[in-house]
Design a protein around this motif. Structure first.
Motif, mmCIF file in Angstrom:
data_model
loop_
_atom_site.group_PDB
_atom_site.id
_atom_site.type_symbol
_atom_site.label_atom_id
_atom_site.label_comp_id
_atom_site.label_asym_id
_atom_site.label_seq_id
_atom_site.Cartn_x
_atom_site.Cartn_y
_atom_site.Cartn_z
ATOM 1 N N GLY A 164 10.062 -14.722 -19.936
ATOM 2 C CA GLY A 164 9.786 -15.096 -21.318
ATOM 3 C C GLY A 164 10.795 -16.118 -21.806
ATOM 4 N N ASN A 165 10.312 -17.099 -22.538
ATOM 5 C CA ASN A 165 11.172 -18.130 -23.134
ATOM 6 C C ASN A 165 11.055 -17.991 -24.650
ATOM 7 N N TRP A 166 12.104 -17.447 -25.258
ATOM 8 C CA TRP A 166 12.038 -17.186 -26.702
ATOM 9 C C TRP A 166 12.304 -18.430 -27.543
ATOM 10 N N LYS A 167 12.697 -19.531 -26.905
ATOM 11 C CA LYS A 167 12.976 -20.763 -27.655
ATOM 12 C C LYS A 167 13.930 -20.467 -28.829
ATOM 13 N N MET A 168 13.776 -21.155 -29.956
ATOM 14 C CA MET A 168 14.697 -20.936 -31.089
ATOM 15 C C MET A 168 14.128 -19.862 -32.015
ATOM 16 N N GLY A 191 15.569 -28.334 -18.124
ATOM 17 C CA GLY A 191 14.534 -29.369 -18.101
ATOM 18 C C GLY A 191 13.253 -29.009 -18.795
ATOM 19 N N HIS A 192 13.309 -28.024 -19.717
ATOM 20 C CA HIS A 192 12.084 -27.715 -20.468
ATOM 21 C C HIS A 192 11.601 -28.987 -21.181
ATOM 22 N N SER A 193 10.301 -29.146 -21.287
ATOM 23 C CA SER A 193 9.768 -30.401 -21.855
ATOM 24 C C SER A 193 10.214 -30.596 -23.296
ATOM 25 N N GLU A 194 10.469 -29.484 -24.018
ATOM 26 C CA GLU A 194 10.939 -29.655 -25.396
ATOM 27 C C GLU A 194 12.333 -30.270 -25.411
ATOM 28 N N ARG A 195 13.155 -29.966 -24.415
ATOM 29 C CA ARG A 195 14.482 -30.594 -24.335
ATOM 30 C C ARG A 195 14.364 -32.029 -23.803
ATOM 31 N N TYR A 237 5.866 -25.289 -13.421
ATOM 32 C CA TYR A 237 4.945 -26.373 -13.775
ATOM 33 C C TYR A 237 4.374 -26.058 -15.151
ATOM 34 N N GLU A 238 4.716 -26.903 -16.116
ATOM 35 C CA GLU A 238 4.280 -26.682 -17.488
ATOM 36 C C GLU A 238 3.684 -27.977 -18.051
ATOM 37 N N PRO A 239 2.356 -28.119 -17.985
ATOM 38 C CA PRO A 239 1.749 -29.297 -18.606
ATOM 39 C C PRO A 239 2.147 -29.340 -20.084
ATOM 40 N N TRP A 256 0.946 -30.671 -22.624
ATOM 41 C CA TRP A 256 -0.168 -30.523 -23.564
ATOM 42 C C TRP A 256 -0.688 -29.077 -23.638
ATOM 43 N N ALA A 257 -0.238 -28.238 -22.730
ATOM 44 C CA ALA A 257 -0.689 -26.841 -22.725
ATOM 45 C C ALA A 257 0.318 -25.917 -23.405
ATOM 46 N N ILE A 258 1.519 -26.442 -23.697
ATOM 47 C CA ILE A 258 2.570 -25.585 -24.254
ATOM 48 C C ILE A 258 2.315 -25.345 -25.740
ATOM 49 N N GLY A 259 2.121 -24.086 -26.076
ATOM 50 C CA GLY A 259 1.967 -23.695 -27.481
ATOM 51 C C GLY A 259 0.678 -24.153 -28.128
ATOM 52 N N THR A 260 -0.287 -24.621 -27.338
ATOM 53 C CA THR A 260 -1.519 -25.175 -27.906
ATOM 54 C C THR A 260 -2.722 -24.268 -27.727
ATOM 55 N N TYR A 287 3.738 -20.972 -13.324
ATOM 56 C CA TYR A 287 2.907 -21.755 -14.243
ATOM 57 C C TYR A 287 3.335 -21.417 -15.663
ATOM 58 N N GLY A 288 3.425 -22.424 -16.531
ATOM 59 C CA GLY A 288 3.719 -22.195 -17.940
ATOM 60 C C GLY A 288 2.854 -23.072 -18.821
ATOM 61 N N GLY A 289 2.440 -22.528 -19.962
ATOM 62 C CA GLY A 289 1.599 -23.275 -20.899
ATOM 63 C C GLY A 289 0.470 -22.392 -21.371
ATOM 64 N N SER A 290 0.691 -21.715 -22.521
ATOM 65 C CA SER A 290 -0.343 -20.884 -23.150
ATOM 66 C C SER A 290 -0.856 -19.773 -22.248
ATOM 67 N N MET A 291 0.008 -19.255 -21.356
ATOM 68 C CA MET A 291 -0.406 -18.064 -20.609
ATOM 69 C C MET A 291 -0.369 -16.880 -21.567
ATOM 70 N N ASN A 292 -1.390 -16.029 -21.475
ATOM 71 C CA ASN A 292 -1.445 -14.854 -22.350
ATOM 72 C C ASN A 292 -2.175 -13.719 -21.641
ATOM 73 N N GLY A 302 4.995 -16.716 -13.979
ATOM 74 C CA GLY A 302 4.720 -17.447 -15.205
ATOM 75 C C GLY A 302 5.956 -17.610 -16.065
ATOM 76 N N LEU A 303 5.984 -18.719 -16.805
ATOM 77 C CA LEU A 303 6.994 -18.926 -17.843
ATOM 78 C C LEU A 303 6.222 -18.871 -19.160
ATOM 79 N N ILE A 304 6.603 -17.928 -19.995
ATOM 80 C CA ILE A 304 5.768 -17.572 -21.140
ATOM 81 C C ILE A 304 6.535 -17.797 -22.438
ATOM 82 N N GLY A 305 5.967 -18.574 -23.349
ATOM 83 C CA GLY A 305 6.606 -18.785 -24.641
ATOM 84 C C GLY A 305 6.117 -17.762 -25.660
ATOM 85 N N GLY A 306 5.137 -18.161 -26.465
ATOM 86 C CA GLY A 306 4.683 -17.346 -27.589
ATOM 87 C C GLY A 306 4.351 -15.909 -27.221
ATOM 88 N N ALA A 307 3.700 -15.723 -26.092
ATOM 89 C CA ALA A 307 3.253 -14.369 -25.713
ATOM 90 C C ALA A 307 4.375 -13.505 -25.157
HETATM 91 C C1 PEP Z 1 7.035 -22.616 -22.800
HETATM 92 O O1 PEP Z 1 7.500 -23.120 -23.799
HETATM 93 O O2 PEP Z 1 7.697 -22.565 -21.747
HETATM 94 C C2 PEP Z 1 5.682 -22.063 -22.887
HETATM 95 C C3 PEP Z 1 5.032 -21.840 -21.782
HETATM 96 O O3 PEP Z 1 5.205 -21.818 -24.144
HETATM 97 P P1 PEP Z 1 3.785 -21.151 -24.510
HETATM 98 O O4 PEP Z 1 3.572 -19.974 -23.576
HETATM 99 O O5 PEP Z 1 3.923 -20.728 -25.930
HETATM 100 O O6 PEP Z 1 2.743 -22.192 -24.297
#
Ligand code: PEP
Length: 246
Positions: free
Chosen positions: A7-11, A90-94, A160-162, A164-168, A203-208, A224-229
């Motif tokens: 899980g990636n809790w971000k800020m 190297g997260h895409s947000e950084r 691998y985190e497209p 355009w798939a992150i948080g969308t 894989y990361g990007g809107s996995m839930n 998986g690398l998971i943000g929101g979920a």
């Molecule tokens: C992320 O920021 O690494 C990520 C995968 O976010 P989310 O799961 O919210 O798309």
């Protein structure tokens, strides 16, 4: 290969969220077939390590230097000092917000391994790059320049985190995920030799909870690398559950 779900809790998160972290720790404790980690804001790492030793706790970034005049930055050694066992780099947000280059990410990955932490190196194309048919070229270029090819494979994972798939809420097709993960595996093998078969490609990007089962069943998707979920046990548990059955 055991799946790795991080899980990636971000800020997000303050001391008030320790209860949520504890709930996640309870779920993770019951999932023996999966490696589970939580990359928290730096302010929460030490207290989470102390309270929830069952969880692997990580950072979300580190500086490439060990110490010095870098106001506001945290080194890999500092993360280790408070009990972290890994960090994302190297997260895409950084890459976007802080202008981090592949060379920066490479330096951070080296610093992480030198401090004895595991590292998750993130790569991924923007939507414009995918639309232009350049997704694979961009991602493999990021791998080539961001992964320290001379350090071997121990403690290294790639996410691998497209972008355009992150948080969308949007996710690539399974065929596109399969093709990209296979291309990343081939690239890592060319760089690192046969030992690259042991590098976990997340894989990361809107996995839930609704799509994890399908995504985690794809060849070369090793977690998986998971943000929101990942922000609550309720949302994170079904992803861990899906991983535990693979
Ligand atoms: C992320 O920021 O690494 C990520 C995968 O976010 P989310 O799961 O919210 O798309």
């Amino acid at each position: 290969m055991r799946k790795l779900i991080v899980g990636n809790w971000k800020m997000n998160g303050t001391l008030a969220d320790l209860e949520a972290i504890g709930n996640i720790a309870d779920v993770a404790e019951g999932m023996e077939a999966v490696d589970c980690g939580l990359c928290l804001p730096a302010t929460l790492i030490g207290v989470a390590v102390a309270q929830f030793p069952i969880l692997a706790i990580g950072g979300q970034d580190c500086h490439m230097n060990e110490s010095g005049a870098h106001t506001g930055c945290v080194s890999a050694g500092m993360l280790k000092d408070v009990g972290a066992t890994m960090t994302i780099v190297g997260h895409s947000e950084r890459r976007a917000d802080q202008g981090e280059s592949n060379a920066d990410v490479n330096g951070k990955a080296r610093a992480t391994r030198a401090a004895g932490l595991d590292v998750i190196i993130c790569v991924g194309e923007t939507e414009a790059e995918r639309d232009a048919g350049k997704a694979e070229e961009v991602v493999l270029g990021q791998i080539e320049a961001s992964v320290p090819g001379d350090l071997g494979t121990d403690g290294i994972s790639v996410a691998y985190e497209p972008v355009w798939a992150i948080g969308t809420g949007r996710v690539p097709s399974s065929d596109d995920v399969r093709a990209m993960h296979a291309a990343i595996r081939s690239k890592l093998t060319a760089m690192l030799g046969d030992a690259a078969s042991g590098v976990r490609i997340l894989y990361g990007g809107s996995m839930n909870g609704g799509n994890a089962d399908e995504l985690l069943a794809i060849d070369n998707v090793d977690g998986g690398l998971i943000g929101g979920a990942s922000l609550s046990a309720e949302k994170f548990a079904p992803i861990l559950q899906a991983a535990s059955t693979k």
